[in-house]
Design a protein around this motif. Sequence first.
Motif, PDB file in Angstrom:
ATOM      1  N   LYS A   1      16.222 -38.429 -12.105  1.00 40.90           N
ATOM      2  CA  LYS A   1      16.849 -38.962 -13.689  1.00 40.90           C
ATOM      3  C   LYS A   1      18.066 -38.479 -14.319  1.00 40.90           C
ATOM      4  O   LYS A   1      18.656 -39.226 -14.841  1.00 40.90           O
ATOM      5  N   LEU A   2      18.790 -37.181 -13.879  1.00 36.64           N
ATOM      6  CA  LEU A   2      19.919 -36.993 -14.263  1.00 36.64           C
ATOM      7  C   LEU A   2      20.892 -38.089 -13.663  1.00 36.64           C
ATOM      8  O   LEU A   2      21.914 -38.206 -14.267  1.00 36.64           O
ATOM      9  N   ALA A   3      20.832 -38.218 -12.409  1.00 39.20           N
ATOM     10  CA  ALA A   3      21.643 -39.291 -11.941  1.00 39.20           C
ATOM     11  C   ALA A   3      21.731 -40.605 -12.507  1.00 39.20           C
ATOM     12  O   ALA A   3      22.777 -41.052 -12.754  1.00 39.20           O
ATOM     13  N   GLU A   4      20.510 -41.021 -12.903  1.00 41.60           N
ATOM     14  CA  GLU A   4      20.275 -42.170 -13.591  1.00 41.60           C
ATOM     15  C   GLU A   4      21.105 -42.120 -14.965  1.00 41.60           C
ATOM     16  O   GLU A   4      21.663 -43.152 -15.252  1.00 41.60           O
ATOM     17  N   ILE A   5      21.010 -41.090 -15.683  1.00 44.33           N
ATOM     18  CA  ILE A   5      21.584 -40.981 -16.883  1.00 44.33           C
ATOM     19  C   ILE A   5      23.067 -41.032 -16.752  1.00 44.33           C
ATOM     20  O   ILE A   5      23.767 -41.641 -17.660  1.00 44.33           O
ATOM     21  N   ALA A   6      23.512 -40.212 -15.582  1.00 45.99           N
ATOM     22  CA  ALA A   6      24.847 -39.976 -15.686  1.00 45.99           C
ATOM     23  C   ALA A   6      25.542 -41.238 -15.144  1.00 45.99           C
ATOM     24  O   ALA A   6      26.766 -41.485 -15.419  1.00 45.99           O
ATOM     25  N   SER A   7      24.726 -42.062 -14.514  1.00 44.26           N
ATOM     26  CA  SER A   7      25.535 -43.373 -14.132  1.00 44.26           C
ATOM     27  C   SER A   7      25.506 -44.459 -15.233  1.00 44.26           C
ATOM     28  O   SER A   7      26.688 -45.059 -15.216  1.00 44.26           O
ATOM     29  N   ILE A   8      24.634 -44.338 -16.267  1.00 46.57           N
ATOM     30  CA  ILE A   8      25.070 -45.028 -17.458  1.00 46.57           C
ATOM     31  C   ILE A   8      26.135 -44.785 -18.241  1.00 46.57           C
ATOM     32  O   ILE A   8      27.110 -45.625 -18.492  1.00 46.57           O
ATOM     33  N   PHE A   9      26.399 -43.374 -18.272  1.00 45.40           N
ATOM     34  CA  PHE A   9      27.896 -42.777 -18.856  1.00 45.40           C
ATOM     35  C   PHE A   9      29.046 -43.274 -17.806  1.00 45.40           C
ATOM     36  O   PHE A   9      29.946 -43.881 -18.519  1.00 45.40           O
ATOM     37  N   GLY A  10      28.860 -43.258 -16.729  1.00 47.80           N
ATOM     38  CA  GLY A  10      29.996 -43.605 -15.782  1.00 47.80           C
ATOM     39  C   GLY A  10      30.305 -45.099 -16.035  1.00 47.80           C
ATOM     40  O   GLY A  10      31.192 -45.563 -15.974  1.00 47.80           O
ATOM     41  N   GLN A  11      29.340 -46.022 -16.093  1.00 50.88           N
ATOM     42  CA  GLN A  11      29.355 -47.448 -16.521  1.00 50.88           C
ATOM     43  C   GLN A  11      30.052 -47.867 -17.669  1.00 50.88           C
ATOM     44  O   GLN A  11      30.859 -48.659 -17.540  1.00 50.88           O
ATOM     45  N   ARG A  12      29.954 -46.819 -18.585  1.00 50.12           N
ATOM     46  CA  ARG A  12      30.550 -47.212 -19.899  1.00 50.12           C
ATOM     47  C   ARG A  12      31.883 -46.363 -20.149  1.00 50.12           C
ATOM     48  O   ARG A  12      32.259 -46.394 -21.226  1.00 50.12           O
ATOM     49  N   LYS A  13      32.241 -45.636 -18.987  1.00 50.62           N
ATOM     50  CA  LYS A  13      33.501 -44.910 -19.009  1.00 50.62           C
ATOM     51  C   LYS A  13      33.434 -43.774 -20.253  1.00 50.62           C
ATOM     52  O   LYS A  13      34.243 -43.499 -21.113  1.00 50.62           O
ATOM     53  N   ILE A  14      32.281 -43.111 -20.243  1.00 47.33           N
ATOM     54  CA  ILE A  14      31.742 -42.022 -21.187  1.00 47.33           C
ATOM     55  C   ILE A  14      32.222 -40.683 -20.301  1.00 47.33           C
ATOM     56  O   ILE A  14      31.741 -40.707 -19.452  1.00 47.33           O
TER      57      ILE A  14
END
Length: 235
Positions: free
Chosen positions: A165-178
């Motif tokens: 779950k942590l990786a899934e959330i972090a991937s969203i941040f990465g995709q949006r350059k957050i």
Amino acid sequence: MAWSNDYLHILIRLVLAGLMGGIIGLEREVNNHPAGLRTNILVSLGSALIMLLSIYGFQDYYNAGDNMRLDPQRLPAQVVSGIGFLGAGTILRHGFTVTGLTTAATIWVVSGIGLAIGAGFYLGGILTTLFVLISLMILAKLDTLVIKKRQLVEIRVNVIDTPGKLAEIASIFGQRKINVKGVTMHDEDKESGEPPCVSINFLVRMPKNENIPLVIDTIKQIQGVKEVHYGKNNE
């Protein structure tokens, strides 16, 4: 004579020290910072008094004999180090965010202004007061209008404790350059019959034009996410 007890000079130095500290303190007071008008006046006056004490307070001992050695710099030196304890009291930490550093630095500078004026170094004390005001007022506005700081946001996600779950959330941040600045996790209290949950707290730096509610909605779509909360905090 450098060591003559000139009461007029003492009065002028104390009044000027209080005035310089008051000018800086007024700016802090108007902007609702912890150390305001009274605090800065007291710091400046106290510093000036200690400097005056080191200069005029021990005149009777200067001709006491060859074995008597006095150093007028010792008392002011203790002000410089001791004021750090007062400044530390204005520094607060809220989660990942630290506030009060500018206020602590201001108190330290005000003590230096008081010492300078107490020693009769009027020009240095007045010019430093002017530069402090420029830094606190003009540069603060320039920082807001020109530099346009990006937002720091705290996001708390309550999610069922399953791998990945942590990786899934972090991937969203990465995709949006957050940019993720920090992550903490702790277990949530589990009710009877409920699956174990974990609370993940992110401190992220949002790009200037990022749509925060859209990011939150995207996180909520992850399977197992129960709640998402966020709060803005500017650097």
